[in-house]
Design an enzyme around this catalytic site. Structure first.
Site, PDB file in Angstrom:
ATOM      1  N   LYS A 388       0.859  -1.253   0.030  1.00 27.04           N
ATOM      2  CA  LYS A 388      -0.057  -0.003   0.178  1.00 27.04           C
ATOM      3  C   LYS A 388       1.014   1.210   0.157  1.00 27.04           C
ATOM      4  CE  LYS A 388      -3.230   2.806   2.868  1.00 27.04           C
ATOM      5  NZ  LYS A 388      -4.011   2.624   4.344  1.00 27.04           N
ATOM      6  N   ASP A 393      -2.419  10.206   4.216  1.00 32.28           N
ATOM      7  CA  ASP A 393      -3.750  10.051   4.076  1.00 32.28           C
ATOM      8  C   ASP A 393      -4.504  10.976   5.223  1.00 32.28           C
ATOM      9  OD1 ASP A 393      -6.238   8.835   4.177  1.00 32.28           O
ATOM     10  OD2 ASP A 393      -5.758   7.069   5.400  1.00 32.28           O
ATOM     11  N   LYS A 400      -9.882  12.756   9.051  1.00 26.49           N
ATOM     12  CA  LYS A 400      -9.372  12.162  10.403  1.00 26.49           C
ATOM     13  C   LYS A 400      -9.334  13.267  11.318  1.00 26.49           C
ATOM     14  CE  LYS A 400      -6.304   8.649   8.253  1.00 26.49           C
ATOM     15  NZ  LYS A 400      -7.069   7.460   8.697  1.00 26.49           N
ATOM     16  N   ASP A 413       1.408   5.903   6.216  1.00 21.37           N
ATOM     17  CA  ASP A 413       0.655   5.071   5.546  1.00 21.37           C
ATOM     18  C   ASP A 413       1.092   4.296   4.153  1.00 21.37           C
ATOM     19  OD1 ASP A 413      -1.821   3.961   6.005  1.00 21.37           O
ATOM     20  OD2 ASP A 413      -2.906   5.430   4.965  1.00 21.37           O
ATOM     21  N   ASP A 473     -12.143   7.248   4.007  1.00 19.88           N
ATOM     22  CA  ASP A 473     -10.940   6.920   5.110  1.00 19.88           C
ATOM     23  C   ASP A 473     -10.529   5.591   4.735  1.00 19.88           C
ATOM     24  OD1 ASP A 473      -8.400   7.481   6.659  1.00 19.88           O
ATOM     25  OD2 ASP A 473     -10.000   7.440   8.400  1.00 19.88           O
ATOM     26  N   GLU A 475      -9.543   4.170   2.016  1.00 24.72           N
ATOM     27  CA  GLU A 475      -8.866   4.163   0.844  1.00 24.72           C
ATOM     28  C   GLU A 475      -7.784   3.198   0.549  1.00 24.72           C
ATOM     29  OE1 GLU A 475      -5.566   5.034   2.793  1.00 24.72           O
ATOM     30  OE2 GLU A 475      -7.409   5.690   3.401  1.00 24.72           O
ATOM     31  N   ARG A 477      -7.636   0.110   0.664  1.00 28.72           N
ATOM     32  CA  ARG A 477      -8.274  -1.081   0.114  1.00 28.72           C
ATOM     33  C   ARG A 477      -8.399  -0.830  -1.494  1.00 28.72           C
ATOM     34  NH1 ARG A 477     -12.601  -1.789   4.796  1.00 28.72           N
ATOM     35  NH2 ARG A 477     -10.855  -0.842   5.713  1.00 28.72           N
TER      36      ARG A 477
END
Length: 623
Positions: A388, A393, A400, A413, A473, A475, A477
């Site tokens: 990933k 993020d 967030k 992330d 959030d 995102e 996946r």
């Protein structure tokens, strides 16, 4: 990362400086025209150009900077600040120009990991002069070995001192795991006993803790030293422990001071293992080579994760991948897919995440092929590792927020991508035979703007699956979905994806353990064996299919997020929908162990396990 939030981007000073520049532009126009290299890109007078930019507003400061560049105003020439592209405080380079060119930030990220090559690893037999030249003599000691040393009035004599007697009469050192005791120090030389716990419980993970203790003592030294590790009769006869200790000391002793004014050199010059001649003969020279290669990959991973998001951008990850390939002696090929190429492949899920960012996405595909593969095509195993690569993020419109959102840490992330690139670096150095490895990273940012993904939008992945995005959030996946489809099209038989995917996994397993999700018992066993060999902690989690009911949508094929319960399981079940039939797949959620909160630094978690798994795939290592 779902359930764990992101850092604010901090454009306030940039916005201020641009406004100041526009306000003062008429005053400074004549002065600017006199400066060498000043130019405009059209026939419009400069004030008109400036007013054109000003009337558009600054809802997205990076877009404003791009517009400024487009009309020929080189703002970096007059203000020295760090803009969100590949140029780290470099004059005359602005966003949108030569993103893949060599830059200071690329060197900051990449060159430090190569310092491992300069550290020598020696295997010495026990002789009278074995400790000559050793500055920091470390003596690992189990509880049983210490009791034997004290009860039989034995002595460890180093530097003309009887350390066993000292431990018996004056020390509260018990040999417990994590304990240490310095029994002698004279000038630069010192002797330190390191607790290893009980001999029965001493395993690969315990060896990493011993290495961490040695590295901590190393950082107390004022100058570069040679470390000697005196392995007694109790030391395991497996060469893997020497490998883990070497790898862990190299990783733990590395000091990251890239962004500090004062540079701190590495304190480690050499590691010498000292044991009896018989054990020395049993040790394979390949252990040292593998340990140094994994350490180099792990340090690269750590520095990628620790670097801020204005340095490690999607384009920077692509640049690092290209650099790794360039140094692989032709064993790795790299293909960087641009946005238009991803659109042609139908990667709607991945591209939807990047819509709000001013930085273009970069889909990275690296292929490792051993030179021996062309002679044994039938015996070559084809595997893929996917990381990933969300370099920052924000959470998107499901932003967030709150004191526990971890928004300030969302530079990590892309920890999965960093693990994959670190693994690629190690594999390029080890050059295993009879295996073909595809390294895949779908790199992008998850930001907020008028062009961004809305909650409730429906996107289509490259395999035709439609997804209702009920949480922007969640995102990671979405990016992994298209990456899994792409990897499956490369003819691989096994896929392992690595991601800082869910906060739920941190709740379940804490900060030290990664979560393993797979429907394949065989693949689960292989990865668990690899994790034990590496000393990294991984625990297999259930894939309860009934939870997939949470991911069903009334308006699309799937939702991208469940109702909150069992969040790490539902995320893994979602990913499983994009794995082709016949391919064994596993998902590693490393949201917890990717970051050491106490030290406030990245750990490099995942690299060692991935490399060990790849080496197991062909039943041996490169010679």
């Amino acid at each position: 990362m779902a359930g764990v939030s992101v850092y604010g981007s901090g454009y306030f000073s940039l916005l201020q400086r641009q406004r100041y520049f526009l306000k003062q532009s008429r005053k400074n126009l004549m002065w600017m025209k006199l400066q060498p290299g000043f130019k405009t890109s059209s026939t419009l007078p400069l004030p008109a150009k400036i007013m054109k930019i000003k009337t558009r507003g600054f809802t997205n400061s990076r877009a404003a900077l791009l517009e400024s560049t487009a009309v020929g105003i080189n703002i970096n020439r007059y203000f020295n600040f760090c803009c969100r592209d590949n140029s780290y405080q470099q004059p005359n380079r602005c966003a949108g120009k030569s993103e893949m060119s060599t830059s200071t930030s690329a060197r900051l990220v990449y060159e430090n990991s190569s310092r491992v090559k300069d550290i020598d690893i020696d295997m010495l037999g026990m002789k009278e002069n074995s400790l000559d030249g050793i500055d920091l003599c470390c003596i690992p000691m189990t509880v049983e070995a210490l009791e034997k040393l004290i009860s039989e009035d034995n002595n460890v004599v180093v530097g003309d001192q009887q350390h066993g007697q000292f431990l018996k009469t004056e020390s509260n050192f018990k040999g417990k795991l994590g304990e240490w005791k310095c029994t002698w120090k004279c000038g630069k030389q010192s002797v330190v006993f390191i607790g290893c716990g009980s001999q029965e419980a001493f395993d690969e993970y315990a060896a990493t803790l011993v290495a961490r203790n040695i590295a901590a003592r190393l950082q107390e030294e004022k100058e570069t030293v040679t470390v000697g590790i005196l392995c007694g009769d109790w030391w395991p006869h497996s060469s893997s422990f020497v490998g883990i200790l070497t790898e862990s000391i190299l990783k733990q002793s590395h000091v990251d001071c890239r962004f500090k004014r004062e540079k701190q050199p590495s304190k480690l010059n050499c590691i010498s293992f000292i044991f009896d001649q018989e054990k020395q003969r049993e040790l394979d020279s390949r252990v040292v080579k593998k340990s140094k290669a994994i350490a180099e990959g792990s340090i690269l991973c750590r520095e990628l994760v620790s670097a801020p998001a204005n340095i490690v951008t999607p384009a920077m990850l692509a640049r690092i991948a290209t650099s790794v390939a360039d140094e692989s002696d032709g064993s790795i090929e790299t293909n960087i897919l641009e946005k238009s190429e991803c659109e042609a492949l139908g990667m709607g899920a991945y591209l939807s995440v990047s819509k709000a960012s001013a930085l273009p996405p970069k889909f990275i595909h690296m292929i490792y092929k051993s030179k021996s593969n062309k002679y044994n095509q039938e015996s070559v195993r084809k595997v893929a590792v996917i990381g990933k690569g969300v370099t920052f993020d924000s959470g998107g419109y499901n932003i967030k927020s709150g004191p526990f959102s971890l928004i300030e840490l969302m530079k990590f992330d892309m920890g999965g991508a960093a693990s994959v690139l670190g693994c690629a670096k190690a594999v390029s150095l080890l050059k295993p035979k009879d295996v073909e490895v595809h390294f895949v990273v779908a790199a992008c940012e998850n930001m907020i703007s008028g062009t961004g993904l809305h909650p409730g939008d429906i996107v289509q992945a490259s395999n035709g699956t439609t997804i209702e995005v009920n949480n922007t959030d969640a995102e990671g996946r979405l990016t992994l979905a298209d990456a899994l489809v792409y990897a499956g099209d490369q003819g691989v038989t096994e896929i392992v994806d690595v991601a800082t995917l869910t906060g739920a996994c941190i709740v379940a397993l804490g900060d030290d353990i990664g979560g393993l999700f797979t429907p394949s018992d065989r693949l689960a066993g292989a990865i668990e064996d690899a994790s034990r060999s590496s000393g990294e902690l991984i625990h297999r989690m259930p894939l309860h299919k009934n939870y997939m009911e949470q991911m069903k949508s009334n308006v699309a094929d799937l939702k991208n997020a469940g109702k909150g319960a069992a969040g790490s399981i539902t995320a893994a079940l979602f990913l499983n929908e994009f794995v082709k039939d016949g391919i064994e797949w596993a998902h590693l959620d490393i949201a917890g162990p990717v970051w050491n909160a106490k030290k406030e630094e990245a750990t490099g978690f995942g690299v060692s396990t991935l490399v060990e798994w790849i080496l197991q795939a062909h039943d041996g290592q490169s010679k």
